[in-house]
Enzyme design. Sequence first.
Site, mmCIF file in Angstrom:
data_model
loop_
_atom_site.group_PDB
_atom_site.id
_atom_site.type_symbol
_atom_site.label_atom_id
_atom_site.label_comp_id
_atom_site.label_asym_id
_atom_site.label_seq_id
_atom_site.Cartn_x
_atom_site.Cartn_y
_atom_site.Cartn_z
ATOM 1 N N LYS A 39 0.843 -1.196 0.000
ATOM 2 C CA LYS A 39 0.000 0.000 0.000
ATOM 3 C C LYS A 39 0.875 1.241 0.000
ATOM 4 O O LYS A 39 1.764 1.390 0.838
ATOM 5 C CB LYS A 39 -0.915 0.040 1.225
ATOM 6 C CG LYS A 39 -1.807 1.297 1.263
ATOM 7 C CD LYS A 39 -2.761 1.280 2.454
ATOM 8 C CE LYS A 39 -2.117 1.782 3.731
ATOM 9 N NZ LYS A 39 -1.948 3.267 3.738
ATOM 10 N N LYS A 68 -7.299 8.216 -1.165
ATOM 11 C CA LYS A 68 -8.627 8.618 -0.671
ATOM 12 C C LYS A 68 -9.138 9.894 -1.347
ATOM 13 O O LYS A 68 -9.452 10.886 -0.696
ATOM 14 C CB LYS A 68 -8.604 8.790 0.851
ATOM 15 C CG LYS A 68 -8.235 7.532 1.618
ATOM 16 C CD LYS A 68 -8.270 7.772 3.131
ATOM 17 C CE LYS A 68 -7.954 6.502 3.894
ATOM 18 N NZ LYS A 68 -6.525 6.106 3.766
#
Length: 246
Positions: A39, A68
């Site tokens: 990630k 995000k």
Amino acid sequence: MAPSLASGPADRIIVALDGMAPEQALRFAAQLDGLRWVKVGLELFVQAGPEVVAQLREQGLRVFLDLKFHDIPATMAGACRRAAALGAELITVHACAGSEALKAAQAAAVEGAQQAGLNPPTLLAVTVLTSWEEQRLQRELAIQQSIGERVPALAQLSATAGIGGCVCSPLEAAALRAQHPEPFALVTPGIRPKGSAVGDQARVMGPAEAIAAGASQLVIGRPITKADDPSAAFAACCTQLLGSID
């Protein structure tokens, strides 16, 4: 379509390269035995730039780009188009951006990947961050829904908009999986293997329990990256998953 998952436990674990300098992150990822997924979050992406995705892919790794995105539809579409062209296979967007923005982001991600000659990524809608507790949501954001009500509502909004999965606490995974069968992806942070400190996560679960609850993949950071022996910690997490995967 969600990225295909092999049957091995290592394919279910995404190691978060948080809090690392770019060179450290690349070195760490190269040295972790058996690693499949990593990630890349905001801190690493801002410091290293988009090229870190290409560098990790050159090491044979699959990348979850966890930025995000949360903006107006046109801006989210542009960001997702470019993120998909980088080769990230999982990309996060905020469900709270609304259906128009989610639809625009999904269409643009497919377009960006196709233009780059890549398979389309899976967009993951962020529901409620695992650092939030219910009373704080009510007190600070004036959200009167319980987390148990809000997370399914945001997941349904996202699925209806064509998003391929969501990020949720492992505590919500069972309820969401009942509503959204595979291939809808459920990616769960807040994973704490046996003996790990909870840290700043408010809603946590062990690896095997999260998979049994319906999670597709698990995001694990500090319990592996801060371990005295990261490869041993990663292997231990994989071992904990044995028997939980069909």
